[in-house]
Design a protein around this motif. Structure first.
Motif, short mmCIF file in Angstrom:
data_model
loop_
_atom_site.label_atom_id
_atom_site.label_comp_id
_atom_site.label_asym_id
_atom_site.label_seq_id
_atom_site.Cartn_x
_atom_site.Cartn_y
_atom_site.Cartn_z
N ALA A 125 79.46 -64.32 -21.79
CA ALA A 125 78.62 -65.19 -20.98
C ALA A 125 77.15 -64.78 -21.08
O ALA A 125 76.25 -65.63 -21.23
CB ALA A 125 79.08 -65.14 -19.51
N LYS A 126 76.90 -63.48 -21.03
CA LYS A 126 75.52 -63.00 -21.16
C LYS A 126 74.98 -63.30 -22.55
O LYS A 126 73.81 -63.68 -22.70
CB LYS A 126 75.47 -61.49 -20.89
CG LYS A 126 74.07 -60.91 -20.95
CD LYS A 126 74.08 -59.41 -20.65
CE LYS A 126 72.66 -58.85 -20.70
NZ LYS A 126 72.64 -57.39 -20.43
N LEU A 127 75.83 -63.14 -23.57
CA LEU A 127 75.40 -63.43 -24.94
C LEU A 127 74.98 -64.89 -25.09
O LEU A 127 73.96 -65.19 -25.69
CB LEU A 127 76.54 -63.10 -25.92
CG LEU A 127 76.20 -63.17 -27.41
CD1 LEU A 127 75.20 -62.07 -27.78
CD2 LEU A 127 77.46 -63.05 -28.25
N ALA A 128 75.78 -65.80 -24.53
CA ALA A 128 75.45 -67.23 -24.60
C ALA A 128 74.14 -67.53 -23.87
O ALA A 128 73.32 -68.33 -24.34
CB ALA A 128 76.59 -68.05 -24.01
N GLN A 129 73.94 -66.86 -22.71
CA GLN A 129 72.71 -67.09 -21.95
C GLN A 129 71.49 -66.57 -22.70
O GLN A 129 70.44 -67.22 -22.76
CB GLN A 129 72.84 -66.41 -20.58
CG GLN A 129 71.69 -66.68 -19.62
CD GLN A 129 70.58 -65.65 -19.71
OE1 GLN A 129 70.84 -64.48 -20.05
NE2 GLN A 129 69.35 -66.07 -19.44
N LEU A 130 71.63 -65.39 -23.33
CA LEU A 130 70.52 -64.82 -24.11
C LEU A 130 70.23 -65.66 -25.35
O LEU A 130 69.07 -65.79 -25.75
CB LEU A 130 70.86 -63.38 -24.51
CG LEU A 130 70.88 -62.35 -23.38
CD1 LEU A 130 71.42 -61.02 -23.88
CD2 LEU A 130 69.48 -62.17 -22.80
N LYS A 131 71.27 -66.23 -25.93
CA LYS A 131 71.05 -67.09 -27.09
C LYS A 131 70.25 -68.33 -26.69
O LYS A 131 69.36 -68.76 -27.43
CB LYS A 131 72.38 -67.51 -27.69
CG LYS A 131 72.21 -68.38 -28.93
CD LYS A 131 73.52 -68.84 -29.50
CE LYS A 131 73.28 -69.72 -30.74
NZ LYS A 131 74.54 -70.27 -31.29
N LYS A 132 70.55 -68.89 -25.52
CA LYS A 132 69.81 -70.07 -25.07
C LYS A 132 68.34 -69.73 -24.83
O LYS A 132 67.44 -70.51 -25.17
CB LYS A 132 70.43 -70.63 -23.80
CG LYS A 132 69.77 -71.95 -23.35
CD LYS A 132 70.42 -72.53 -22.14
CE LYS A 132 69.83 -73.90 -21.81
NZ LYS A 132 68.35 -73.90 -21.71
N VAL A 133 68.08 -68.57 -24.25
CA VAL A 133 66.69 -68.14 -24.03
C VAL A 133 65.97 -68.02 -25.37
O VAL A 133 64.81 -68.45 -25.52
CB VAL A 133 66.65 -66.80 -23.26
CG1 VAL A 133 65.21 -66.27 -23.19
CG2 VAL A 133 67.21 -66.98 -21.87
N PHE A 134 66.66 -67.44 -26.35
CA PHE A 134 66.09 -67.29 -27.69
C PHE A 134 65.81 -68.65 -28.31
O PHE A 134 64.73 -68.89 -28.87
CB PHE A 134 67.06 -66.48 -28.56
CG PHE A 134 66.76 -66.50 -30.02
CD1 PHE A 134 65.52 -66.14 -30.51
CD2 PHE A 134 67.75 -66.89 -30.93
CE1 PHE A 134 65.25 -66.15 -31.87
CE2 PHE A 134 67.48 -66.91 -32.29
CZ PHE A 134 66.24 -66.54 -32.76
N GLN A 135 66.75 -69.58 -28.21
CA GLN A 135 66.56 -70.91 -28.79
C GLN A 135 65.44 -71.67 -28.09
O GLN A 135 64.65 -72.37 -28.75
CB GLN A 135 67.87 -71.70 -28.70
CG GLN A 135 68.97 -71.17 -29.62
CD GLN A 135 70.30 -71.87 -29.42
OE1 GLN A 135 70.61 -72.32 -28.31
NE2 GLN A 135 71.10 -71.93 -30.47
N ASP A 136 65.34 -71.52 -26.79
CA ASP A 136 64.25 -72.17 -26.05
C ASP A 136 62.89 -71.61 -26.48
O ASP A 136 61.90 -72.35 -26.59
CB ASP A 136 64.45 -71.99 -24.55
CG ASP A 136 65.63 -72.79 -24.01
OD1 ASP A 136 66.11 -73.69 -24.73
OD2 ASP A 136 66.08 -72.49 -22.88
#
Length: 523
Positions: A125-136
């Motif tokens: 879950a944290k990995l997915a959230q960090l990926k979204k921050v990176f993509q944004d």
């Protein structure tokens, strides 16, 4: 009678080449060529050739895939891609704002990558959230990008052949354009050398990964050659994948690319040759104006890793439902070796065209191979490389037959003198190849930059002919006996095996419990 006619034809060709060379000799080039080393260490070469109102340039950075940092294979190649993304002035609508946005991208990626690399305790879950921050963060930075502006400016001003390449030894940038655009070119080239920006880095990283999949992962021969080099080398970086290992490409960062640029793209490590309708007296001040302000930096330290002598034959066998193939390589010294011209002679006599021994024996006479060839200085020449020989068997013939036939021809080189005709043909072709390389602006710019980098003097290009002329029959036998020994050999082959159909249950892979789904740019 046939031999006499061949010798006569060779002599006539040699006379014709000598006549052509009068306009292409060293003295002529010395009058038209100017070399200047700027205070920051960058070397500029200008060669005047006013036959047409165009010029070509060749920028050679003395750093290639062999210089990739440990764990970052493919970085030199990656930076070559990034060199077309523009600079602080090209490819952006607002660089001060973009710089801030790109810094946020790196912070976001570092956080995502740290979680992704956890071998124990990774939180999906944290990995997915960090990926979204990176993509944004990427999306925010991309708002400032003007895509492909660097190349578009060049091409809109008449540039043709806009390209670059990364080898194990160096990275090169080149194109040709009208001579009245010299100042514009100097501006563009000095921008990408001195002020590059790692914009759209992670998007381009995906492009490089796809390039690897096409060239290596999806190509049986590409995978075989990669395994050949990885087997032949135990210490030197020539054994690493030039395009990069997938796991390392997928995790290299823009921050690491910036560090690579800072270390290797320093003026003292770069030679730029400009050839065409330019006068040194007017061109050199323009070049100095744009290239001299690039900050100086220490020349990268020489590589200290030396491949130890190979003392046992090594081999790779790949079994696939694809075209069979055989290749073998023998370790040889680098380009500075006194016998370098002898290796050229062996390459020519062994495999240059339809008159060469390999073609005549395996393709024409025995009819067991569709193709057979040898080449030297593989995968590079800056450091000790390989003399490689390969053959592609025809249907009904095997890689083992190729190996036996190749070794028979190698034994001839070791035990019998080459003929006078073969040696004369090599020397004539070597001279012809040199002249052909000087015939166009781009080829000459390449040669001037290459020889200035490797020898510290472009004139060495012409001195190579003296070394070639000095090669004799005894040299060929001596070098052949030194290099072509079993303990110095690494071979690789593809054996055809029919694809399995309806495998027995015992042959099916054991089912595995699927791992938690992972997202991101790495595996």
């Amino acid at each position: 009678m046939r031999v006499r006619s061949a010798i006569a034809a060779t002599l006539l060709l040699g006379m014709a080449l000598c006549c052509t060379a009068k306009a292409q000799d060293l003295a002529s080039f010395e009058k038209r060529t100017t070399v200047k080393v700027l205070p920051n260490g960058l070397t500029l070469i200008v060669c005047e050739r006013p036959e047409a109102p165009v010029f070509s340039f060749y920028t050679l950075v003395d750093a290639g895939s062999a210089d990739d940092p440990q764990g970052d294979s493919g970085l030199a190649h990656m930076f070559e891609h990034m060199a077309f993304k523009g600079s602080t002035e090209i490819g952006t609508t607002n660089y001060p704002a973009e710089k801030i946005a790109l810094a946020k991208v790196e912070v976001a990626y570092a956080a995502y990558d740290a979680e992704f690399r956890k071998r124990v305790g990774q939180n999906p879950a944290k990995l997915a959230q960090l990926k979204k921050v990176f993509q944004d963060a990427q999306a925010a930075a991309e708002k400032y990008v003007i895509p492909n502006q660097f190349s578009q400016i060049a091409e809109q001003n008449g540039a043709v052949g806009v390209n670059a390449s990364t080898s194990e030894d160096s990275t090169e940038y080149f194109w040709s354009m009208p001579s009245n655009r010299l100042q514009l070119w100097a501006y563009l080239e000095s921008q990408r050398i001195g002020h590059p920006v790692e914009r759209e880095f992670y998007k381009e990283r995906d492009v490089v990964q796809e390039e690897r999949r096409m060239r290596i992962d999806s190509s049986p021969i590409g995978r075989m050659v990669e395994q050949l080099l990885a087997t032949a080398y135990v210490a030197h970086p020539y054994g690493r994948s030039g395009v990069g290992w997938e796991s390392e490409i997928s995790q290299v960062t823009a921050t690491e690319a910036e560090a690579f640029h800072k270390k290797y793209y320093v003026p003292s490590n770069i030679v730029i040759a400009v050839v065409g309708d330019v006068k040194a007296s007017t061109a050199m001040p323009i070049l100095e104006r744009y290239f001299a302000p690039i900050p100086a930096g220490p020349k990268p330290e020489p590589m200290t890793t030396i491949e130890p002598p190979q003392f046992a034959e090594k081999s790779v066998v790949i079994k696939e439902a694809t075209q069979p193939f055989y290749i073998e390589g023998y370790h040889r010294p680098d380009y500075r070796d006194p016998d370098d011209a002898v290796y050229d002679a062996i390459t020519d006599i062994f495999s240059n065209g339809r008159t060469a021994r390999l073609y005549r024996s395996l393709v024409r006479d025995q009819r067991i191979a569709a193709e057979a060839e040898g080449f030297s200085g593989f995968p590079g020449e800056k450091y000790p490389g390989l003399f490689a020989v390969y053959a592609v068997p025809l249907p009904g013939h095997s890689p083992e037959e190729m190996r036996t036939a190749i070794h028979k021809e190698i034994d001839r080189l070791k035990n019998e003198d080459v003929t006078d005709e073969e040696l004369a043909r090599f020397k004539t072709r070597a001279r012809a190849d040199l002249l052909r390389g000087l015939a166009d602006n781009e080829g000459l710019a390449h040669q001037l930059a290459e020889y200035q980098t490797r020898y510290g003097d472009w004139r060495e290009l012409f001195r190579q002919l003296d070394k070639i002329d000095a090669v004799n029959k005894a040299d060929v036998r001596r070098v052949a006996n030194k290099i072509f020994v079993a303990s110095n050999r690494t071979s690789a082959q593809i054996d055809f095996v029919p694809p399995q159909q309806n495998p027995e249950p015992s042959q099916l892979p054991t089912p595995r419990t699927p791992a938690p789904a992972q997202t991101g740019g790495a595996k």
